[in-house]
Every structure is written in C-alpha cells, then in structure tokens.
Motif scaffolding. Structure first.
Motif, PDB file in Angstrom:
ATOM      1  N   ARG A  24      -2.632   5.879  -0.543  1.00  0.00           N
ATOM      2  CA  ARG A  24      -3.922   5.367  -0.332  1.00  0.00           C
ATOM      3  C   ARG A  24      -4.277   5.434   1.201  1.00  0.00           C
ATOM      4  NH1 ARG A  24      -4.487   0.677  -3.397  1.00  0.00           N
ATOM      5  NH2 ARG A  24      -6.268   0.165  -2.393  1.00  0.00           N
ATOM      6  N   MET A  51       0.852  -1.121   0.072  1.00  0.00           N
ATOM      7  CA  MET A  51       0.043   0.074   0.068  1.00  0.00           C
ATOM      8  C   MET A  51       0.845   1.254  -0.035  1.00  0.00           C
ATOM      9  SD  MET A  51      -2.694   1.386   2.805  1.00  0.00           S
ATOM     10  CE  MET A  51      -3.722  -0.004   2.845  1.00  0.00           C
ATOM     11  N   GLN A  80      -0.384   2.362   8.363  1.00  0.00           N
ATOM     12  CA  GLN A  80      -1.610   2.021   7.607  1.00  0.00           C
ATOM     13  C   GLN A  80      -2.996   2.050   8.570  1.00  0.00           C
ATOM     14  OE1 GLN A  80      -1.151  -1.701   5.396  1.00  0.00           O
ATOM     15  NE2 GLN A  80       0.973  -1.296   5.102  1.00  0.00           N
ATOM     16  N   ALA A 137       7.231   2.156   1.524  1.00  0.00           N
ATOM     17  CA  ALA A 137       5.811   1.816   1.775  1.00  0.00           C
ATOM     18  C   ALA A 137       5.446   2.174   3.238  1.00  0.00           C
ATOM     19  CB  ALA A 137       5.401   0.603   1.510  1.00  0.00           C
TER      20      ALA A 137
END
Length: 418
Positions: free
Chosen positions: A5, A1, A33, A27
């Motif tokens: 995003r 991801m 996340q 990332a």
C-alpha cells in the motif's frame, strides 16, 4: 498497512515483497509509511526519526525501485549516494541495500566506502562503476581526490543520522560534497534531532521538502528498569545480572573508551565472553567483533555511543546502561537497540548517587516515572532517595529550573532538586 500500500510499482513490488519477507520485515513502520510514498513521488524529505524506527528501509525501498526501473548502463554510473557518520552504520546500510535488492531481476552493485582501512580495495570495487555508494564523508572525499568515482550523475542523496554527521565534525566535509553534486537531485535527510545546523542544511540544500516526524519514544515492547547501586559495585551487579539465562546476549553502554576496555576485561576475567567496541580499534577488528556478537560467539558487547551507531542485532534481548548517556536524547537511541521489529526487549540502567539528578532529567525528558529499584544484596550504603515529585515531564517552569550545582547538591543529599 502492508508494504503493497506504500505506492511501490507493480514492476518491482513482488521482488521487494519477497526480499522483505525473507529478511523478516512485517508491516511497515510509521516512518516507512510516511517516507516511502514521499520519496517515490520524487520529493525531498526531511525526517525526524529515532534510531530503531526503520528509517533505513524507508529510503532503501524507493532507492531500489529507482534503480530497477532505470536503464542499465556500462560502465555503471553512480546514481545514489548515502552519507553516514560511522563505519558500522555504513556497513549496516550497505547490507540492507544488498538484502532487499537480492530478488530484483538485476541486482545493484553496492560499494561501502569507509575510513580506517586501506583505500585500495575500495578503489578496486569502484572499477566498472557502482550503482549505490554508502560512505563516510572523509573517505568519500579521499576517493574523489583519487578520481575513483564521479558525483556528476547522482540523482539521490541521503544523509542518514545527519545530526551525528555534524556532531562528529563532518560539517565541512558534507558541505564540500554537496558543492560537487548536481543541483537537480532528490535529497533525503534523516535525523534523530533537529539542531540549528540541521535546519540550515535543510534550508540550503533541499527544495520544498516534505517534513516528516515520528515521535521519539521507546517501543511498548521494551521493559525499562533502573537499578540503584553504589558506584564501586556496578561491575559486581552486572556480573550478578549476567547469570540470568535469559541474558544470552547483552549490549552494554559505557561512557568512554577506557571504561569499555576495563569493563570488557573484568568480564572476561570472570569467564564471560565479552569484547569492547570503540573508535580506537582498527576497522578490521571492529568488523570481526561485531560479527562475533551477531553470531552469538560473545555474550556481552561493551560499546561507546559512537561505536554503537549502526548496530542492528535481530532479537537482541537486553541493553544495559552501565553509565548513563550524557545527552538525554541518547537514552532512546541506546535502548532502541533492543525490542526491534516487534520483539520484546529489556533495558536496564544502573544509577548511582552521583548520577541520580541526571537520571531524573532523562526521565522528565521522556515522560518516564521510573524510580531506581534496590536489588537484594546490593543495598546502597546511604539512604535511598525519595521518589521525585510528579511533574509535567517538561523539565520544570522556565526561570525556575535548578542549576547544575543545585542538582549535584540534591543528588548528594538524596533529595529532588528544585
């Protein structure tokens, strides 16, 4: 991801993406996340995240978006406050705010407020206001007592390493600060462990928080080794290991300030560039020592657990446990200083007979099968203990665990306890 995003606004995403690339971020990590979207939604957050998991950027990115999209004011009003337990961590967090915010059309004014140094420069830095303050609790209260800043407009409060804040005796100070903050605010609490005090703090000060968790485990890129050694030969073994050209930079953990000074002196006596880092040093000296290590002027930094909080050295190749951590949970915090941002790392623990039972407890807590190796030329004077029997990694059956005395007898006898 990718970071694109995570829900960051198109208004700030290009600038933040450039800063992330320049700073070497790839990332987003698992805690990023989870935490970034929740914080962008305005939710309170309670996150269980070990050291080295990327938690700082997890709250800095939403904080920078909040700053960038707010109306500029003169004088600046303090809208974002981060409380941390140590001076080193405060400097590290302030640096992340500055680094990731450098590409924004309007850069935030970030003030780092810590004890151990004169308060006057920090009061001067706060003239004209600040957008972000990163502080240790005691110094923040000092600044409030001098009317150097106001908490009335704070919209975001972050408690970073909240468990350490309480362990180091900042509980009363934190509660006094919380009492002076607006009730309508967003709060993020990041902690490596969740003792009862943390749960009570979360219950009292947060509104329906999102509870996030990243399992505490060593990154796969960290090679872990344990070396068997007689206690009186630990320094000799460390000197032998430091001859390896791959050990260009090494962070060595010790159990006490006295041990740190003694070990650093012994290494310097053998021509190795080494310095100790601990709480008895002045803030200026601590900053200079850490900077010298980051710049490669030192091969070895000898640190206590408290002083090492906030140390983030890009590409640090080796961490050594010269003395095992008292708390098994601190083992992962220590070795997480290497192998960061996907880089390979090596974590080496020196284990002597008196510490064998504790080493096996650390292994059980973290699901490790890591028996100490014998290094040629450093064979122990006694018999090498047999490997511990396989278990479920949960520390035994309730009511059947060996006592502390049993473990010490087992270590002396070279047999597994229980």
């Amino acid at each position: 991801m990718p970071f694109s995003r995570l829900g960051l606004s198109p208004y700030v995403l290009p600038a933040l993406a450039r800063a992330l690339r320049q700073a070497g971020y790839g990332a987003p990590t698992p805690i990023q996340q989870q935490a970034v979207p929740a914080l962008l939604q305005g939710r309170d957050v309670v996150a269980l995240a070990p050291t080295g998991s990327g938690k700082t950027a997890a709250y800095v990115l939403p904080a920078l978006q909040r700053f960038a999209m707010a109306t500029a004011r003169r004088p600046r009003e303090l809208r974002q406050l981060v409380l941390v337990p140590t001076r080193e961590l405060a400097l590290q967090v302030a640096d992340v705010f500055t680094t990731l915010g450098r590409e924004l059309p309007r850069q935030p004014r970030v003030v780092c407020a810590v004890g151990g140094v004169s308060i006057n420069p920090q009061m001067m830095a706060l003239r004209g206001g600040a957008d972000v303050v990163v502080a240790t609790p005691g110094r923040l209260l000092d600044l409030l007592a001098h009317n150097a800043l106001s908490l009335r407009q704070v919209q975001l409060l972050v408690l970073d390493e909240a468990d350490r804040l309480l362990e180091l005796g900042f509980g009363d100070e934190v509660r006094r600060i919380l009492a002076g903050l607006p009730t309508r605010r967003q709060t993020a609490l990041f902690s490596a462990t969740f003792p009862d005090q943390i749960e009570a703090l979360a219950a009292a000060g947060l509104r329906a928080p999102a509870r996030l968790q990243v399992d505490a485990q060593a990154p796969a890129q960290i090679e872990q080794r344990a070396l068997w050694v007689d206690g009186e030969r630990r320094v000799e073994l460390l000197l032998s290991l430091l001859r390896d050209p791959r050990w260009r930079q090494v962070l060595v953990f010790v159990a006490s300030i006295r041990e740190g000074d003694r070990l650093a002196g012994a290494l310097r006596g053998q021509g190795i560039a080494a310095q100790a880092l601990h709480g008895d040093l002045s803030q200026g000296r601590r900053v200079r020592t850490l900077q010298a290590f980051k710049e490669g002027q030192l091969q070895v930094l000898v640190a206590t657990d408290v002083a090492a909080r906030g140390i983030d050295i890009a590409g640090l190749p080796v961490v050594v446990n010269h003395a095992l951590p008292r708390s098994p949970a601190d083992y992962l915090h220590r070795i997480g200083r290497t192998g960061r941002a996907g880089s390979p790392g090596l974590a080496v623990s020196l284990v002597e007979a008196a510490a064998l039972a504790h080493w096996r407890l650390i292994c059980r807590r973290h699901g490790l099968r890591l028996e100490p190796e014998v290094v040629p030329g450093f064979e122990p004077t006694g018999a090498v203990p047999a490997a511990a029997p396989a278990g479920d990694g949960n520390g035994g059956i309730k009511g059947r665990r060996p006592s502390r005395k049993d473990r010490l007898r087992a270590a002396a006898a070279g047999t597994p306890a229980g």
